[in-house]
Design a protein around this motif. Structure first.
Motif, PDB file in Angstrom:
ATOM      1  N   ASN A  96     -25.184   6.356   1.363  1.00  0.00           N
ATOM      2  CA  ASN A  96     -23.858   6.993   0.900  1.00  0.00           C
ATOM      3  C   ASN A  96     -23.943   7.477  -0.222  1.00  0.00           C
ATOM      4  O   ASN A  96     -23.049   8.196  -0.739  1.00  0.00           O
TER       5      ASN A  96
ATOM      6  N   SER B 232     -15.744   9.513   4.610  1.00  0.00           N
ATOM      7  CA  SER B 232     -15.525   7.890   4.734  1.00  0.00           C
ATOM      8  C   SER B 232     -15.109   7.477   6.004  1.00  0.00           C
ATOM      9  O   SER B 232     -15.543   6.497   6.326  1.00  0.00           O
TER      10      SER B 232
ATOM     11  N   GLY C 207     -17.417  12.285  -4.211  1.00  0.00           N
ATOM     12  CA  GLY C 207     -17.386  10.837  -4.216  1.00  0.00           C
ATOM     13  C   GLY C 207     -17.039  10.148  -5.770  1.00  0.00           C
ATOM     14  O   GLY C 207     -17.186  10.727  -6.634  1.00  0.00           O
TER      15      GLY C 207
ATOM     16  N   ALA D 235     -18.633   7.816   0.435  1.00  0.00           N
ATOM     17  CA  ALA D 235     -17.616   7.054   1.161  1.00  0.00           C
ATOM     18  C   ALA D 235     -16.321   6.732   0.645  1.00  0.00           C
ATOM     19  O   ALA D 235     -15.494   6.145   0.917  1.00  0.00           O
ATOM     20  N   ASP D 236     -16.381   6.915  -0.794  1.00  0.00           N
ATOM     21  CA  ASP D 236     -15.183   6.538  -1.786  1.00  0.00           C
ATOM     22  C   ASP D 236     -14.686   8.078  -2.427  1.00  0.00           C
ATOM     23  O   ASP D 236     -14.906   8.138  -3.456  1.00  0.00           O
TER      24      ASP D 236
END
Length: 247
Positions: free
Chosen positions: A152, A33, A236, A178-179
């Motif tokens: 991502n 992230s 993720g 990224a989350d």
């Protein structure tokens, strides 16, 4: 030189090496992230992180401050990703070929690399990465609706019906690497538990622990304290799916 320009250079060298964000995370210890924010100019890069990135990408720190060559980046990324795709009659759009998610056409087929989990004998535990060869095709409309840069995303085919009826066995999901932060009200994530990948609902638990549940109730609820939770790999948050479920 702006943060966006430095980030673009870092992304350029990463793509030229054929590395994913998760692979760079494994090499540098910088979370994917944070790496995503660095590459998009949303986060600064302290000197120690610059040095770690330079070592991982096999360049000098000074190379990150050279003028960005956009054309070089685009042509290189196309070459790397097209070579990894199997021949197919359908029109595919390798994720990294699209600089902006809005460039995707609704009827595009987008190839998203699948999650790979391998034992890490040297350090213990597992290493997770995105396959450059194994990919799942998703409709461009689904990828656009996620609002996530395809770079991502990682794909995964469900091996159980623990998240039913929302998600069913053999449904294919995409997760945003990224989350990885669990929201206050919990969320559905692609995770690795006991060396096996699966989709589960994660919640905050007391003293920075994590509670793991399923929608079907077929798998017993798990609670991890802070120390145990460090062994959980959160790949993720799930952003979309294709299949017979109703997520």
């Amino acid at each position: 030189m702006s943060l966006a320009e430095i980030g673009a250079q870092i992304r350029r060298y990463r793509l030229e090496r054929g590395l994913t964000l998760m692979e760079v995370q494994a090499l540098t210890g910088i979370s994917n992230s944070s790496l995503s924010k660095i590459e998009t100019g949303k986060q600064g890069v302290p000197q120690p992180k610059l040095e770690a990135l330079a070592t991982a990408l096999q360049v000098r720190v000074a190379d990150f401050f050279l003028p960005t060559s956009t054309n070089s980046l685009q042509s290189k990324s196309v070459a790397v990703h097209n070579s990894a795709l199997d021949a197919t009659d359908t029109t595919t759009s390798p994720a990294s070929d699209k600089e902006e998610i809005t460039d995707l056409k609704w009827d595009d087929n987008v190839a998203i690399g699948t999650l790979e989990v391998r034992p890490d004998a040297a350090r213990g535990g597992v290493t997770v990465s995105v396959s450059a060869r194994e990919k799942i095709l998703f409709q461009g409309s689904l990828i656009r609706e996620t609002g996530v840069d395809p770079e991502n995303l990682v794909s995964f085919k469900l091996r159980d019906s623990a998240m039913g009826p929302r998600l069913c066995q053999n449904d294919s999901i995409v997760a945003d690497r990224a989350d990885t932060e669990i929201p206050d009200d919990g969320g559905v994530f692609l995770v690795v538990i006991d060396d096996k990948a699966c989709v589960r609902r994660l919640h905050h638990y007391i003293n920075k622990g994590i509670r793991i549940t399923t929608d079907s109730g077929k798998v017993p609820e798990m609670t991890l304290d802070y120390r145990q939770s460090q062994a959980l790999v959160i790949v993720g948050r799930v952003k979309g799916f294709q299949g017979i479920g109703g997520f």
